[in-house]
Scaffold this motif. Structure first.
Motif, PDB file in Angstrom:
ATOM      1  N   LYS A  47       0.839  -1.199   0.000  1.00  0.00           N
ATOM      2  CA  LYS A  47       0.000   0.000   0.000  1.00  0.00           C
ATOM      3  C   LYS A  47       0.876   1.252   0.000  1.00  0.00           C
ATOM      4  CE  LYS A  47      -3.878   2.107   2.499  1.00  0.00           C
ATOM      5  NZ  LYS A  47      -4.795   1.967   3.669  1.00  0.00           N
ATOM      6  N   TYR A  48       1.924   1.231   0.816  1.00  0.00           N
ATOM      7  CA  TYR A  48       2.859   2.364   0.872  1.00  0.00           C
ATOM      8  C   TYR A  48       3.645   2.496  -0.435  1.00  0.00           C
ATOM      9  CZ  TYR A  48       6.885   5.173   2.297  1.00  0.00           C
ATOM     10  OH  TYR A  48       7.859   6.129   2.358  1.00  0.00           O
ATOM     11  N   THR A  49       4.083   1.359  -0.979  1.00  0.00           N
ATOM     12  CA  THR A  49       4.836   1.376  -2.238  1.00  0.00           C
ATOM     13  C   THR A  49       4.007   2.000  -3.351  1.00  0.00           C
ATOM     14  OG1 THR A  49       6.029  -0.650  -1.608  1.00  0.00           O
ATOM     15  CG2 THR A  49       6.041  -0.047  -3.942  1.00  0.00           C
ATOM     16  N   LYS A  50       2.772   1.565  -3.479  1.00  0.00           N
ATOM     17  CA  LYS A  50       1.886   2.113  -4.519  1.00  0.00           C
ATOM     18  C   LYS A  50       1.672   3.601  -4.322  1.00  0.00           C
ATOM     19  CE  LYS A  50      -2.730   1.726  -6.510  1.00  0.00           C
ATOM     20  NZ  LYS A  50      -4.109   1.216  -6.317  1.00  0.00           N
ATOM     21  N   ALA A  51       1.479   4.028  -3.075  1.00  0.00           N
ATOM     22  CA  ALA A  51       1.255   5.446  -2.787  1.00  0.00           C
ATOM     23  C   ALA A  51       2.449   6.302  -3.187  1.00  0.00           C
ATOM     24  CB  ALA A  51       0.943   5.641  -1.301  1.00  0.00           C
ATOM     25  N   GLN A  52       3.664   5.793  -2.923  1.00  0.00           N
ATOM     26  CA  GLN A  52       4.869   6.544  -3.282  1.00  0.00           C
ATOM     27  C   GLN A  52       5.031   6.644  -4.792  1.00  0.00           C
ATOM     28  OE1 GLN A  52       6.823   8.241  -0.972  1.00  0.00           O
ATOM     29  NE2 GLN A  52       5.033   7.615   0.206  1.00  0.00           N
ATOM     30  N   ILE A  53       4.722   5.563  -5.488  1.00  0.00           N
ATOM     31  CA  ILE A  53       4.799   5.574  -6.950  1.00  0.00           C
ATOM     32  C   ILE A  53       3.789   6.559  -7.521  1.00  0.00           C
ATOM     33  CG2 ILE A  53       4.342   4.211  -9.030  1.00  0.00           C
ATOM     34  CD1 ILE A  53       5.530   1.796  -7.548  1.00  0.00           C
ATOM     35  N   GLU A  54       2.547   6.495  -7.042  1.00  0.00           N
ATOM     36  CA  GLU A  54       1.505   7.391  -7.542  1.00  0.00           C
ATOM     37  C   GLU A  54       1.867   8.854  -7.298  1.00  0.00           C
ATOM     38  OE1 GLU A  54      -2.039   5.966  -5.637  1.00  0.00           O
ATOM     39  OE2 GLU A  54      -2.594   4.762  -7.398  1.00  0.00           O
ATOM     40  N   LYS A  55       2.411   9.151  -6.134  1.00  0.00           N
ATOM     41  CA  LYS A  55       2.805  10.519  -5.803  1.00  0.00           C
ATOM     42  C   LYS A  55       3.866  11.029  -6.767  1.00  0.00           C
ATOM     43  CE  LYS A  55       4.552  13.322  -1.949  1.00  0.00           C
ATOM     44  NZ  LYS A  55       4.992  13.280  -0.516  1.00  0.00           N
ATOM     45  N   PHE A  56       4.861  10.198  -7.036  1.00  0.00           N
ATOM     46  CA  PHE A  56       5.944  10.587  -7.941  1.00  0.00           C
ATOM     47  C   PHE A  56       5.429  10.731  -9.368  1.00  0.00           C
ATOM     48  CE2 PHE A  56       9.615  10.020 -10.673  1.00  0.00           C
ATOM     49  CZ  PHE A  56      10.631  10.687 -10.010  1.00  0.00           C
ATOM     50  N   VAL A  57       4.603   9.777  -9.794  1.00  0.00           N
ATOM     51  CA  VAL A  57       4.074   9.797 -11.163  1.00  0.00           C
ATOM     52  C   VAL A  57       3.263  11.060 -11.407  1.00  0.00           C
ATOM     53  CG1 VAL A  57       2.405   8.697 -12.712  1.00  0.00           C
ATOM     54  CG2 VAL A  57       4.113   7.307 -11.525  1.00  0.00           C
ATOM     55  N   VAL A  68       1.382   7.667 -24.304  1.00  0.00           N
ATOM     56  CA  VAL A  68       2.235   7.076 -23.269  1.00  0.00           C
ATOM     57  C   VAL A  68       2.185   5.551 -23.322  1.00  0.00           C
ATOM     58  CG1 VAL A  68       2.572   6.835 -20.770  1.00  0.00           C
ATOM     59  CG2 VAL A  68       1.994   9.073 -21.756  1.00  0.00           C
ATOM     60  N   LEU A  69       3.358   4.938 -23.259  1.00  0.00           N
ATOM     61  CA  LEU A  69       3.470   3.491 -23.141  1.00  0.00           C
ATOM     62  C   LEU A  69       3.526   3.141 -21.665  1.00  0.00           C
ATOM     63  CD1 LEU A  69       4.036   0.622 -24.311  1.00  0.00           C
ATOM     64  CD2 LEU A  69       6.472   1.194 -24.167  1.00  0.00           C
ATOM     65  N   ASN A  70       2.574   2.336 -21.209  1.00  0.00           N
ATOM     66  CA  ASN A  70       2.584   1.835 -19.835  1.00  0.00           C
ATOM     67  C   ASN A  70       3.166   0.433 -19.889  1.00  0.00           C
ATOM     68  OD1 ASN A  70       2.114   1.105 -17.180  1.00  0.00           O
ATOM     69  ND2 ASN A  70       0.064   1.996 -17.104  1.00  0.00           N
ATOM     70  N   ALA A  71       4.461   0.332 -19.614  1.00  0.00           N
ATOM     71  CA  ALA A  71       5.224  -0.895 -19.816  1.00  0.00           C
ATOM     72  C   ALA A  71       5.121  -1.810 -18.600  1.00  0.00           C
ATOM     73  CB  ALA A  71       6.689  -0.562 -20.106  1.00  0.00           C
ATOM     74  N   GLY A  72       4.477  -2.967 -18.781  1.00  0.00           N
ATOM     75  CA  GLY A  72       4.246  -3.879 -17.668  1.00  0.00           C
ATOM     76  C   GLY A  72       3.179  -3.333 -16.744  1.00  0.00           C
ATOM     77  N   SER A  73       2.090  -2.846 -17.320  1.00  0.00           N
ATOM     78  CA  SER A  73       1.108  -2.064 -16.575  1.00  0.00           C
ATOM     79  C   SER A  73       0.300  -2.860 -15.559  1.00  0.00           C
ATOM     80  CB  SER A  73       0.140  -1.385 -17.549  1.00  0.00           C
ATOM     81  OG  SER A  73      -0.787  -2.312 -18.081  1.00  0.00           O
ATOM     82  N   TYR A  78      -2.853   4.471 -13.090  1.00  0.00           N
ATOM     83  CA  TYR A  78      -2.442   5.444 -12.086  1.00  0.00           C
ATOM     84  C   TYR A  78      -3.175   6.772 -12.249  1.00  0.00           C
ATOM     85  CZ  TYR A  78       1.004   1.915 -11.118  1.00  0.00           C
ATOM     86  OH  TYR A  78       1.601   0.704 -10.797  1.00  0.00           O
ATOM     87  N   ASN A  79      -4.400   6.709 -12.800  1.00  0.00           N
ATOM     88  CA  ASN A  79      -5.280   7.870 -12.967  1.00  0.00           C
ATOM     89  C   ASN A  79      -4.642   8.978 -13.807  1.00  0.00           C
ATOM     90  OD1 ASN A  79      -7.465   6.868 -11.303  1.00  0.00           O
ATOM     91  ND2 ASN A  79      -6.144   7.259  -9.526  1.00  0.00           N
ATOM     92  N   LEU A  80      -3.833   8.575 -14.774  1.00  0.00           N
ATOM     93  CA  LEU A  80      -3.233   9.541 -15.681  1.00  0.00           C
ATOM     94  C   LEU A  80      -4.192   9.858 -16.820  1.00  0.00           C
ATOM     95  CD1 LEU A  80       0.418   8.190 -15.860  1.00  0.00           C
ATOM     96  CD2 LEU A  80      -0.369  10.258 -14.710  1.00  0.00           C
TER      97      LEU A  80
END
Length: 255
Positions: A47-57, A68-73, A78-80
């Motif tokens: 849950k924390y890992t996903k949150a950090q990725i979403e924040k950065f993205v 955009v290519l979502n590689a290994g989606s 990620y609500n882009l």
């Protein structure tokens, strides 16, 4: 050329093809096709890992008109808010989406300079030959385009007592959702060298699961260790300490 770059990287960084054969792509695809949640919502670590990725993205978000290519989606966007083409080896995770291709990152079936941006997160590259995957992503990315890449780092404190600690590239056994599997672990120095060799300039970096990884080394389980991730903000400002994050996400621009 990128093909020349791949040969140069392989010679200089000494990636062994016989090791690569230990990561079975078919087994990985079968496993992820059966997984209900890529990011288990009841497990604090993920849950924390996903949150950090979403924040950065979202901080480094692509533009509305970008392709955009979502590689290994794994089926996640990620609500882009952009035109997104999903690629994964797990067909059942993406075959209901408007734009998708079942393919490996190491052999992308797209023309050179196709995408305005590439998103490759969820430690997807840890199931790939990093050299081949990054060469391919750099090839299909337009000049000036962004690559957001997240991966698991061999400098992580959780590996201090293991042979893979600080290794450029090493096969390890990990447990995910109760199943033991093999994957690559890469050092941040190694990935940075590949990115540079492929003409990708790192603009920003986020390192996380720093003290939580240390707690794993002390014998705590992932869900208990995840509590210590709250100190990542402090760890990210401490020289040398911040290089030991279990997960790293970078924003690169293709020169």
């Amino acid at each position: 050329s990128l093909v020349g770059s791949e040969m140069c990287i392989r010679d200089r960084l000494n990636i062994m093809d016989d090791i690569q054969q230990q990561v079975n792509e078919e087994e990985i695809a079968t496993f992820y096709n059966k997984v209900e949640e890529i990011w288990p919502s009841n497990e604090p670590w993920y849950k924390y890992t996903k949150a950090q990725i979403e924040k950065f993205v979202h901080k480094n978000a692509f533009k509305y008109h970008d392709y955009v290519l979502n590689a290994g989606s794994g089926g996640y966007d990620y609500n882009l808010n952009c035109k997104m083409h999903h690629v994964d080896i797990a067909a059942e995770k993406i075959n209901q989406l408007p734009l998708y291709t079942v393919a490996s990152l190491e052999k992308l079936p797209f023309a050179t300079n196709t995408f305005d941006g590439i998103l490759c997160v969820g430690s997807v590259i840890n199931y790939c030959d990093a050299v081949a995957a990054i060469v391919e992503m750099a090839r299909v990315l337009k000049h000036g385009g962004s690559l957001l890449l997240e991966y698991e780092n061999s400098f992580a404190y959780e590996y201090r007592s293991k042979l893979c600690y600080k290794a450029d590239a090493q096969i390890i056994k990990s447990v995910y959702q109760g199943k033991e599997q093999q994957q690559w672990i890469y050092s941040y120095k190694y990935i940075n060298r590949i990115l540079k060799e492929c003409g990708l300039k790192i603009i920003s970096t986020r390192k996380f699961h720093i003290f939580s990884a240390l707690m794993l080394d002390f014998g705590k389980c992932e869900n208990d260790a995840a509590w210590y991730a709250k100190f990542d903000v402090l760890g990210s400002y401490l020289p040398f300490i911040n290089n030991h994050g279990s997960n790293i996400i970078v924003h690169c621009i293709k020169l």
